[in-house]
Enzyme design. Structure first.
Site, PDB file in Angstrom:
ATOM      1  N   CYS A 131     -15.944 -26.639 -29.929  1.00 50.79           N
ATOM      2  CA  CYS A 131     -15.853 -26.199 -28.535  1.00 50.79           C
ATOM      3  C   CYS A 131     -14.378 -26.053 -28.174  1.00 50.79           C
ATOM      4  CB  CYS A 131     -16.486 -27.259 -27.652  1.00 50.79           C
ATOM      5  SG  CYS A 131     -16.406 -26.846 -25.914  1.00 50.79           S
ATOM      6  N   GLY A 241     -25.852 -26.614 -44.770  1.00 49.76           N
ATOM      7  CA  GLY A 241     -25.321 -25.267 -44.979  1.00 49.76           C
ATOM      8  C   GLY A 241     -26.089 -24.607 -46.119  1.00 49.76           C
TER       9      GLY A 241
HETATM   10  C1  FMN Z   1     -29.720 -20.152 -34.411  1.00 46.58           C
HETATM   11  C2  FMN Z   1     -28.814 -21.337 -34.646  1.00 46.58           C
HETATM   12  C3  FMN Z   1     -28.549 -22.211 -33.586  1.00 46.58           C
HETATM   13  C4  FMN Z   1     -27.689 -23.296 -33.786  1.00 46.58           C
HETATM   14  N1  FMN Z   1     -27.446 -24.151 -32.744  1.00 46.58           N
HETATM   15  C5  FMN Z   1     -26.637 -25.220 -32.922  1.00 46.58           C
HETATM   16  C6  FMN Z   1     -26.430 -26.138 -31.870  1.00 46.58           C
HETATM   17  O1  FMN Z   1     -27.002 -26.036 -30.770  1.00 46.58           O
HETATM   18  N2  FMN Z   1     -25.564 -27.168 -32.098  1.00 46.58           N
HETATM   19  C7  FMN Z   1     -24.956 -27.379 -33.322  1.00 46.58           C
HETATM   20  O2  FMN Z   1     -24.197 -28.360 -33.461  1.00 46.58           O
HETATM   21  N3  FMN Z   1     -25.175 -26.540 -34.351  1.00 46.58           N
HETATM   22  C8  FMN Z   1     -26.005 -25.470 -34.182  1.00 46.58           C
HETATM   23  N4  FMN Z   1     -26.253 -24.630 -35.236  1.00 46.58           N
HETATM   24  C9  FMN Z   1     -25.639 -24.890 -36.560  1.00 46.58           C
HETATM   25  C10 FMN Z   1     -26.625 -25.571 -37.517  1.00 46.58           C
HETATM   26  O3  FMN Z   1     -27.044 -26.832 -37.024  1.00 46.58           O
HETATM   27  C11 FMN Z   1     -25.995 -25.755 -38.921  1.00 46.58           C
HETATM   28  O4  FMN Z   1     -24.835 -26.549 -38.795  1.00 46.58           O
HETATM   29  C12 FMN Z   1     -25.605 -24.445 -39.588  1.00 46.58           C
HETATM   30  O5  FMN Z   1     -26.514 -23.419 -39.269  1.00 46.58           O
HETATM   31  C13 FMN Z   1     -25.508 -24.561 -41.129  1.00 46.58           C
HETATM   32  O6  FMN Z   1     -26.758 -24.910 -41.704  1.00 46.58           O
HETATM   33  P1  FMN Z   1     -27.807 -23.796 -42.286  1.00 46.58           P
HETATM   34  O7  FMN Z   1     -27.035 -22.883 -43.175  1.00 46.58           O
HETATM   35  O8  FMN Z   1     -28.863 -24.591 -43.001  1.00 46.58           O
HETATM   36  O9  FMN Z   1     -28.355 -23.081 -41.089  1.00 46.58           O
HETATM   37  C14 FMN Z   1     -27.106 -23.529 -35.067  1.00 46.58           C
HETATM   38  C15 FMN Z   1     -27.393 -22.646 -36.120  1.00 46.58           C
HETATM   39  C16 FMN Z   1     -28.239 -21.568 -35.931  1.00 46.58           C
HETATM   40  C17 FMN Z   1     -28.533 -20.661 -37.095  1.00 46.58           C
END
Ligand code: FMN
Length: 298
Positions: A131, A241
């Site tokens: 942020c 990730g």
């Molecule tokens: C649609 C979407 C919404 C997300 N919203 C948040 C959130 O509200 N807060 C947060 O800390 N990370 C948020 N993330 C990040 C995920 O928690 C995660 O750190 C990131 O997507 C990597 O993991 P992945 O590759 O398995 O998705 C969001 C990711 C996606 C794709």
């Protein structure tokens, strides 16, 4: 594969990535079947901010060949709305609840943390530090000094475990992790999404122009950052990730993570987290592992 994470008993090491699994909506769709076969050993809420947020203008999602770029923009009901409406529903889940919060100043975050500290339904807090700092415009989590100042404001406000969710959009994520741990983080989690800008027809596609890349495309970035952080801090690391199957979760555990989170993969299949956990359990039983205890390793 049960384990203790920051004093919290977990049935297995697979949780959700914040913002990627809407447990309240899933309960409406799947009913009590969701509670009987909940895919994660703890539930992480989407990010909550002090004031309500509408999120970013559409379009908010772009699918890539191996992942997705989102610019959802953290829409949420704000702290009061979360505590009054979402928390009672999330407290019915059969697993411990981790509430993820974000603020643009130490004071804002401290208010969020203090309000959550008073609620026994919440087992732990995750600070989303991707942020912008209101004074510098830089992400709080991109700069060790800025994060240290925020942690100093926040840490005294809660006795609950504090997990700091690091941003990958920084020159030296391990240096930021070291600052977080030195200033009171009980664990760190990573990676959040990588800043990205899809272009279509000569224009940025997303309403907010840029968004965050996640999914398979970021898997090896996550492995590199988890390994770099785990080598430098003594607190547990939650790795995420691009986890789509148990071999990917195993790679993060081998790189130094204690827990693994599933994010983007749950959009395609909301049950995938449970299958990854079962598969990890079967494989570790075969190789002779039994109960793990995830305390700070140091
Ligand atoms: C649609 C979407 C919404 C997300 N919203 C948040 C959130 O509200 N807060 C947060 O800390 N990370 C948020 N993330 C990040 C995920 O928690 C995660 O750190 C990131 O997507 C990597 O993991 P992945 O590759 O398995 O998705 C969001 C990711 C996606 C794709």
């Amino acid at each position: 594969m049960s384990l203790t994470f920051l004093g919290i008993e977990l049935a297995h090491p697979v949780i959700n990535g914040s913002g990627t699994f809407d447990a309240i909506a899933a309960r409406k769709v799947f009913g009590d079947a969701l509670l009987e076969r909940f895919p994660f050993s703890a539930f992480v809420s989407k990010t909550i901010t002090l004031a309500p947020r509408e999120g970013n203008p559409p379009p908010r999602l772009y699918e890539t060949a191996s992942g997705m770029v989102n610019s959802i923009g953290l829409p949420n009901k704000g702290l009061e709305g979360y505590l009054a409406h979402d928390l009672p529903q999330l407290a019915q889940l059969p697993v411990p609840l981790i509430t993820n919060v974000m603020g643009s100043t130490g004071d804002e975050l401290a208010q969020l943390v203090e309000a959550c500290d008073a609620r026994e339904e919440i087992a732990a807090l995750e600070l989303n530090v991707s942020c912008p700092n209101v004074k510098t415009g830089l992400d709080i989590g991109a700069d060790p000094a800025s994060l240290a100042a925020v942690m100093d404001a926040v840490r005294p406000r809660t006795s609950k475990p504090l997990i700091v969710k690091l941003t990958p959009n920084t020159a030296d994520v391990a240096a930021v992790a070291v600052a977080a741990a030195a200033h009171g983080a009980d664990a760190v989690s990573l990676i959040n999404t990588l800043r990205a800008m899809p272009m279509v027809g000569g224009e940025p596609w997303l309403g907010a122009r840029t968004g965050g890349l996640s999914g398979a495309a970021v898997r090896q970035v996550a492995l590199a950052q988890v390994a770099a952080v785990a080598a430098r801090v003594d607190v547990p690391v939650v790795g995420m990730g691009g986890v789509e199957r148990s071999s990917h979760a195993r790679q993060l555990l081998d790189a130094g993570a204690t827990l693994v989170a599933v994010g983007t993969a749950s959009f395609r299949d909301p049950a995938v987290g449970g299958r990854i956990a079962e598969d990890l359990g079967r494989k570790s039983a075969k190789s002779g592992d039994s109960v793990a205890t995830a305390q700070p390793h140091g």
